[in-house]
Design a protein around this motif. Structure first.
Motif, short mmCIF file in Angstrom:
data_model
loop_
_atom_site.label_atom_id
_atom_site.label_comp_id
_atom_site.label_asym_id
_atom_site.label_seq_id
_atom_site.Cartn_x
_atom_site.Cartn_y
_atom_site.Cartn_z
N UNK A 1 0.82 -1.22 0.00
CA UNK A 1 0.00 0.00 0.00
C UNK A 1 0.85 1.26 0.00
N UNK A 2 1.87 1.26 -0.85
CA UNK A 2 2.77 2.42 -0.87
C UNK A 2 2.05 3.71 -1.20
N UNK A 3 1.15 3.67 -2.16
CA UNK A 3 0.43 4.89 -2.58
C UNK A 3 -0.39 5.45 -1.43
N UNK A 4 -1.09 4.55 -0.75
CA UNK A 4 -1.95 5.01 0.35
C UNK A 4 -1.17 5.84 1.35
N UNK A 5 0.04 5.38 1.68
CA UNK A 5 0.78 6.05 2.74
C UNK A 5 1.78 7.08 2.21
N UNK A 6 1.79 7.28 0.90
CA UNK A 6 2.76 8.22 0.34
C UNK A 6 2.52 9.64 0.82
N UNK A 7 1.25 9.95 1.13
CA UNK A 7 0.95 11.31 1.59
C UNK A 7 1.13 11.44 3.10
N UNK A 8 1.52 10.35 3.75
CA UNK A 8 1.76 10.44 5.19
C UNK A 8 3.05 9.72 5.55
N UNK A 9 4.06 10.46 5.89
CA UNK A 9 5.34 9.83 6.21
C UNK A 9 5.86 10.28 7.57
N UNK A 10 5.12 11.18 8.19
CA UNK A 10 5.61 11.79 9.43
C UNK A 10 5.93 10.84 10.56
#
Lengths: 246, 246
Positions: free
Chosen positions: A56-65
């Motif tokens: 699920x790389x895309x799903x979490x691409x906008x959240x990396x904090x």
């Protein structure tokens, strides 16, 4: 890496007292976490399994904090759903202020909906019919209860719930009509509502309380033909939203 | 007086395997037991607390055959609802035969409704709208599951569920139209159905299966205006029954 203290903290959020203390709540599963990321909620931490992250790389691409990889065996113990070995997030509660609510559509008034599953289902249905605001009596189930969040199927991220004294809210909007379901009301199929409007949903066992009942502008009814005494609160609310808002 | 063996037997009926073996099921709480007594189900035993008996003489006046007084503390352990200290009954399962079903109204086709709560809610709603027959795929939750019985709120006593291969049933009634909900179907508000009719309700996660989908006569849709991806299966079924059967 998740510490023992962190495990304890996340688990404690299953209980209302600790949610209140920490002002945090838990979101479980792919779909719900996805909705959380796209919402305005502030995320504290996302816990995911390595397998989940890989797929699920895309799903979490906008959240990396603040993303932590956790063993599936630990992940499944953090929340209330044993079979969740994918992802779980901890987010900060937000408390919408009723003073900022502009009435321009149908707004639900939940008069003591006690069952978390029913509340979650009502929020999901409201979202389907484009209803974004729900005013809950103080005795209504808590919005951030994990069972509520789960039953909303992601709609918790869009629908705002205000916990207020319903009678006060009604008195502050004397010009807004209030529709409420009763066994002897007018057939809902013949009703054309004027918006904005309040739609009152009664308690599972007792229906609309007399206090709220005193303020109802129009008593409406879902006509039955069989011998069942009543409908499930979530189903009744769904039929009313369908009939009046679509 | 309830024996240890009897306690064990009643408790075992929480599990499908033992229900099947004994051909018995459990009914809990005042309302459901009341409906059971008025139904055609054969009752094995009713277990009630002394307090309950004292206050519900009328309810049990029509049933005196096999009535046992049980301590509240024991009663609450017999079923699945901890707070039930009133009454619990064990009744014999009955298996309705589809060969005896005459189609003269709307009949539901449940295409793998897995959640017992959803199945129970659908049965309750069907009863409200005067639908007395439900055909369930073999993968649908079991009618006699205590969670199903509880969620029907007594409607289990009136609505008959047939567990069949849905495709076979459809093929045996080539003249009966089948309505099914899809995201891209015709607006359900504009549909006038011809009775008798089948109304297909899809699985919670996957909707109507392709096998059943091949036989749908008219694709119908509950129009949404918000961002929710779907409705709860029980709510969607309720809205369909309301729109098509009332």
């Amino acid at each position: 890496m998740i510490t023992k203290n962190e495990i304890k903290l996340v688990k404690s959020l299953q209980i209302k007292k600790y949610r209140k203390e920490q002002q945090c709540f838990v979101v479980e599963g792919t779909k719900s976490v996805q909705e959380l990321i796209s919402s305005s909620f502030e995320i504290e931490t996302i816990y995911a399994s390595a397998k989940f992250l890989a797929t699920h790389k895309t799903l979490l691409s906008s959240y990396t904090e603040n993303l932590k990889i956790v063993d599936e065996s630990i992940l499944s113990t953090l929340g209330s759903y044993e079979n969740n070995t994918n992802v779980l997030a901890v987010a900060r509660m937000s408390t919408p202020q009723i003073s900022q609510l502009t009435l321009d559509n149908v707004v639900l008034l939940l008069d003591d909906i006690r069952d978390p599953g029913n509340l979650g289902t009502i929020i999901r249905t409201a979202d389907w019919f484009g209803i974004n605001h729900i005013i809950c009596s103080k005795e209504t189930a808590e919005f951030y209860n994990p069972k509520v969040i789960q039953a909303t199927m992601g709609s918790f991220a869009r629908v705002k719930a205000y916990y207020e004294e319903l009678v006060e809210v009604i008195k502050n909007h004397p010009q807004v009509p209030i529709y409420g379901a009763y066994l002897d009301g007018d057939n809902i199929k013949n009703i054309n509502i004027t918006k904005p409007a309040f739609l009152a949903i009664g308690n599972e066992a007792n229906g609309i309380s007399p206090e709220i009942g005193n303020h109802i502008s129009q008593r409406i009814s879902i006509q039955g033909f069989g011998k069942a005494e009543s409908l499930n609160a979530g189903v009744a609310a769904g039929i009313m939203m369908f009939a009046l808002c679509s």
